[in-house]
Design an enzyme around this catalytic site. Structure first.
Site, PDB file in Angstrom:
ATOM      1  N   THR A  65      -4.807   5.680 -21.714  1.00 56.84           N
ATOM      2  CA  THR A  65      -4.739   4.349 -21.111  1.00 56.84           C
ATOM      3  C   THR A  65      -3.374   3.786 -21.483  1.00 56.84           C
ATOM      4  O   THR A  65      -2.733   4.251 -22.423  1.00 56.84           O
ATOM      5  CB  THR A  65      -5.824   3.401 -21.654  1.00 56.84           C
ATOM      6  OG1 THR A  65      -5.706   3.354 -23.078  1.00 56.84           O
ATOM      7  CG2 THR A  65      -7.222   3.862 -21.282  1.00 56.84           C
ATOM      8  N   LYS A  82      -3.911  -0.123 -24.478  1.00 51.55           N
ATOM      9  CA  LYS A  82      -4.409  -0.273 -25.853  1.00 51.55           C
ATOM     10  C   LYS A  82      -3.205  -0.362 -26.795  1.00 51.55           C
ATOM     11  O   LYS A  82      -2.376  -1.249 -26.593  1.00 51.55           O
ATOM     12  CB  LYS A  82      -5.381   0.857 -26.148  1.00 51.55           C
ATOM     13  CG  LYS A  82      -6.596   0.774 -25.201  1.00 51.55           C
ATOM     14  CD  LYS A  82      -7.649   1.823 -25.442  1.00 51.55           C
ATOM     15  CE  LYS A  82      -8.753   1.678 -24.389  1.00 51.55           C
ATOM     16  NZ  LYS A  82      -9.759   2.768 -24.499  1.00 51.55           N
ATOM     17  N   GLU A 124      -0.286   4.913  -0.541  1.00 48.37           N
ATOM     18  CA  GLU A 124      -1.008   6.175  -0.776  1.00 48.37           C
ATOM     19  C   GLU A 124      -0.040   7.346  -0.721  1.00 48.37           C
ATOM     20  O   GLU A 124       0.842   7.406   0.135  1.00 48.37           O
ATOM     21  CB  GLU A 124      -2.104   6.363   0.273  1.00 48.37           C
ATOM     22  CG  GLU A 124      -3.329   5.517  -0.036  1.00 48.37           C
ATOM     23  CD  GLU A 124      -4.471   5.745   0.946  1.00 48.37           C
ATOM     24  OE1 GLU A 124      -4.287   6.472   1.934  1.00 48.37           O
ATOM     25  OE2 GLU A 124      -5.551   5.191   0.705  1.00 48.37           O
ATOM     26  N   TYR A 163       0.864  -1.193   0.000  1.00 47.56           N
ATOM     27  CA  TYR A 163       0.000   0.000   0.000  1.00 47.56           C
ATOM     28  C   TYR A 163       0.886   1.224   0.000  1.00 47.56           C
ATOM     29  O   TYR A 163       1.849   1.295   0.760  1.00 47.56           O
ATOM     30  CB  TYR A 163      -0.918   0.009   1.237  1.00 47.56           C
ATOM     31  CG  TYR A 163      -2.363   0.136   0.818  1.00 47.56           C
ATOM     32  CD1 TYR A 163      -2.828   1.321   0.250  1.00 47.56           C
ATOM     33  CD2 TYR A 163      -3.241  -0.933   0.922  1.00 47.56           C
ATOM     34  CE1 TYR A 163      -4.137   1.426  -0.195  1.00 47.56           C
ATOM     35  CE2 TYR A 163      -4.549  -0.832   0.483  1.00 47.56           C
ATOM     36  CZ  TYR A 163      -4.991   0.346  -0.076  1.00 47.56           C
ATOM     37  OH  TYR A 163      -6.271   0.450  -0.529  1.00 47.56           O
ATOM     38  N   ARG A 188      -3.283  -2.965 -17.937  1.00 50.61           N
ATOM     39  CA  ARG A 188      -4.503  -2.162 -17.839  1.00 50.61           C
ATOM     40  C   ARG A 188      -4.250  -1.030 -16.867  1.00 50.61           C
ATOM     41  O   ARG A 188      -3.876  -1.245 -15.718  1.00 50.61           O
ATOM     42  CB  ARG A 188      -5.656  -3.001 -17.297  1.00 50.61           C
ATOM     43  CG  ARG A 188      -6.096  -4.098 -18.217  1.00 50.61           C
ATOM     44  CD  ARG A 188      -7.500  -4.512 -17.877  1.00 50.61           C
ATOM     45  NE  ARG A 188      -8.422  -3.580 -18.468  1.00 50.61           N
ATOM     46  CZ  ARG A 188      -8.934  -3.738 -19.695  1.00 50.61           C
ATOM     47  NH1 ARG A 188      -8.603  -4.762 -20.436  1.00 50.61           N
ATOM     48  NH2 ARG A 188      -9.778  -2.857 -20.174  1.00 50.61           N
ATOM     49  N   ASP A 223      -7.222  13.097 -25.053  1.00 56.23           N
ATOM     50  CA  ASP A 223      -7.316  11.753 -24.495  1.00 56.23           C
ATOM     51  C   ASP A 223      -6.876  10.822 -25.624  1.00 56.23           C
ATOM     52  O   ASP A 223      -7.650  10.525 -26.526  1.00 56.23           O
ATOM     53  CB  ASP A 223      -8.765  11.496 -24.071  1.00 56.23           C
ATOM     54  CG  ASP A 223      -9.014  10.046 -23.683  1.00 56.23           C
ATOM     55  OD1 ASP A 223      -8.075   9.238 -23.726  1.00 56.23           O
ATOM     56  OD2 ASP A 223     -10.178   9.731 -23.339  1.00 56.23           O
TER      57      ASP A 223
HETATM   58  C1  PLP Z   1     -10.749   3.228 -23.630  1.00 60.98           C
HETATM   59  C2  PLP Z   1     -10.903   4.667 -23.503  1.00 60.98           C
HETATM   60  C3  PLP Z   1     -11.116   5.277 -22.253  1.00 60.98           C
HETATM   61  C4  PLP Z   1     -11.446   4.509 -20.996  1.00 60.98           C
HETATM   62  O1  PLP Z   1     -10.574   3.631 -20.553  1.00 60.98           O
HETATM   63  P1  PLP Z   1     -10.983   2.580 -19.408  1.00 60.98           P
HETATM   64  O2  PLP Z   1      -9.639   2.107 -19.003  1.00 60.98           O
HETATM   65  O3  PLP Z   1     -11.836   1.558 -20.064  1.00 60.98           O
HETATM   66  O4  PLP Z   1     -11.695   3.328 -18.335  1.00 60.98           O
HETATM   67  C5  PLP Z   1     -11.145   6.649 -22.200  1.00 60.98           C
HETATM   68  N1  PLP Z   1     -11.006   7.395 -23.295  1.00 60.98           N
HETATM   69  C6  PLP Z   1     -10.841   6.851 -24.517  1.00 60.98           C
HETATM   70  C7  PLP Z   1     -10.707   7.737 -25.709  1.00 60.98           C
HETATM   71  C8  PLP Z   1     -10.801   5.474 -24.651  1.00 60.98           C
HETATM   72  O5  PLP Z   1     -10.685   4.940 -25.870  1.00 60.98           O
END
Ligand code: PLP
Length: 416
Positions: A228, A231, A58, A56, A237, A202
């Site tokens: 993220t 991907k 924090e 942990y 993840r 994003d």
């Molecule tokens: C996948 C995605 C997210 C969210 O990601 P999670 O890990 O599933 O919460 C946010 N923004 C975009 C553009 C995404 O493609």
């Protein structure tokens, strides 16, 4: 060849063991075209399964609320340093647990409740967290939404600039979930400057393409960029936020203690591993091959009568309008499932259906590229898809295609 290490689990809990082995086989015996997925390296997989999960911590490196964090501090520092180098970022926070909370933290840091922001519609490529009404983003903030041009099915930057001048958003968001074209981030920076809005991207989907130098990197000149890590970037993840130094304190505070408790230290170790991999020259080849494969797949589909949204792709994903061959997205998804090809139904721009019954499917190439497939296999998969969709009611034919996909997959096994 990678290995899923479950030697101990096998004896301890055969039920979970068997399910995980079954999932491993499913992943190898099918063609995974879900654009948001990937296959992590052995190193990333091992770091995720490491003892760092026991801790942990924090707080932030060297300022923790718990003792015993000397090693964890080094791990988190390493992940941060590598991310900075990879994206040329001033400040990085690697603690966001996933993409959605990363976006939430930036909104919490930069907006007051009910403030106006501008993001892309879900039905034309935006994410739920970009202001959809069922999501916290649409409930807590006044999100105005832009879409794509009806003719070109691409972003119309003049129209976005005009909308921004009209609604005067405090924050403008670019970066998408289902947009197959390159984004003009410099233009977004200009639009934000014109209306004095916080400039955010994003890049969850295209982070790997940016890291590999295939797409423009907005990080050096945007105020904040979320992504993220699981991907196209091919890490565990999770997510991270990159921002200008001047917003660092606000954003860090929004992540913790504003939104989250302790970071997932095993995941942060795996992020460090993944960023290290993305810094290797070979990752550039990977990123380039993802796009080549997507373009080969798109061409095969359109040569076979499927309408590809915007006429093609510049990135890792393709939106195909399956109404062009008399199907709905849902039918297309289940038909492809039957032949061992996995994708998701998806809206297309100006869709007359809903997200539950859309007109298209979304296909992505990060996984097949990780498996070592190239243009030749992408074309082959394009043929399987168009054959299957054109024969969606012919079970014998689908069975035959399934055999062919399995044959292809057997040449590209990636786990022992
Ligand atoms: C996948 C995605 C997210 C969210 O990601 P999670 O890990 O599933 O919460 C946010 N923004 C975009 C553009 C995404 O493609």
């Amino acid at each position: 060849m990678y290995k899923q290490h479950l030697d101990y689990l096998k004896d301890q809990d055969s039920k979970v063991f068997e399910l995980l082995e079954k999932e491993k086989e499913r992943q190898m015996e099918g063609i995974e075209l879900i654009a948001s997925e990937n296959v992590v390296s052995q190193g990333v997989l091992e770091a995720m399964g490491s003892v760092a999960t026991n801790k942990y911590s924090e707080g932030y490196p060297h300022k923790r609320y718990y003792g015993g964090n000397d090693v964890i501090d080094e791990i988190e520092d390493l992940a941060i340093d590598r991310a900075k180098q990879l994206f040329n970022a001033e400040h990085v926070n690697v603690q966001p647990l996933s993409g959605s909370p990363a976006n939430m933290a930036v909104y919490f840091a930069m907006l007051e409740l009910k403030d106006t922001a501008l993001g892309m519609k879900l039905t034309e490529g935006g994410h739920l967290t970009h202001g959809h009404k069922v999501n916290f983003s649409g409930k807590l903030y006044n999100f105005e939404q832009y879409g794509v041009d009806k003719e070109t099915e691409r972003l119309d930057y003049d129209a976005i600039a005009e909308q921004a001048a009209k609604v005067k958003p405090k924050l403008i968001l670019s970066g998408y979930t289902a947009y197959p074209r390159e984004i003009d981030f410099k233009r977004f920076r200009k639009i934000c400057d014109e209306v004095n809005a916080f400039c955010m991207a994003d890049v969850a989907h295209i982070a790997g393409l940016i890291a590999g130098g295939v797409h423009e990197n907005p990080v050096p000149y945007f105020d904040a960029v979320t992504t993220t890590t699981h991907k196209s970037l091919r890490g565990p993840r999770g997510a991270m936020i990159m921002c200008k130094e001047e917003f660092a304190e606000k954003i860090d505070k929004a992540v913790f203690p504003g939104l989250q408790g302790g970071p997932h230290d095993h995941i942060n170790a795996a992020k460090a591993v993944a960023f290290g991999e993305a810094l290797e020259p070979s990752f550039k080849d990977y990123a380039q091959q993802i796009v080549k494969n997507a373009q080969a797949l798109a061409k095969t589909l359109s040569d076979n009568g499927l309408r590809v949204v915007s006429g093609g792709t510049d990135n890792h994903l393709i939106l195909a309008d399956v109404t062009s061959i008399g199907l709905r997205g849902k039918e297309a998804e289940t038909t492809l499932d039957k032949v061992g090809i996995y994708c998701n139904k998806n809206t297309v721009p100006f869709d007359t259906g809903s997200p539950w019954d859309p007109s298209g499917i979304r296909l992505g190439t990060p996984v097949l590229t990780t498996r070592g497939m190239k243009e030749k296999e992408s074309e082959q998969i394009g043929m399987f898809i168009s054959e299957a969709l054109k024969n969606s009611k012919d079970d014998a034919k689908l069975e035959e295609i399934k055999k062919q996909t399995l044959e292809l997959c057997k040449q590209f096994r990636f786990y022992e």
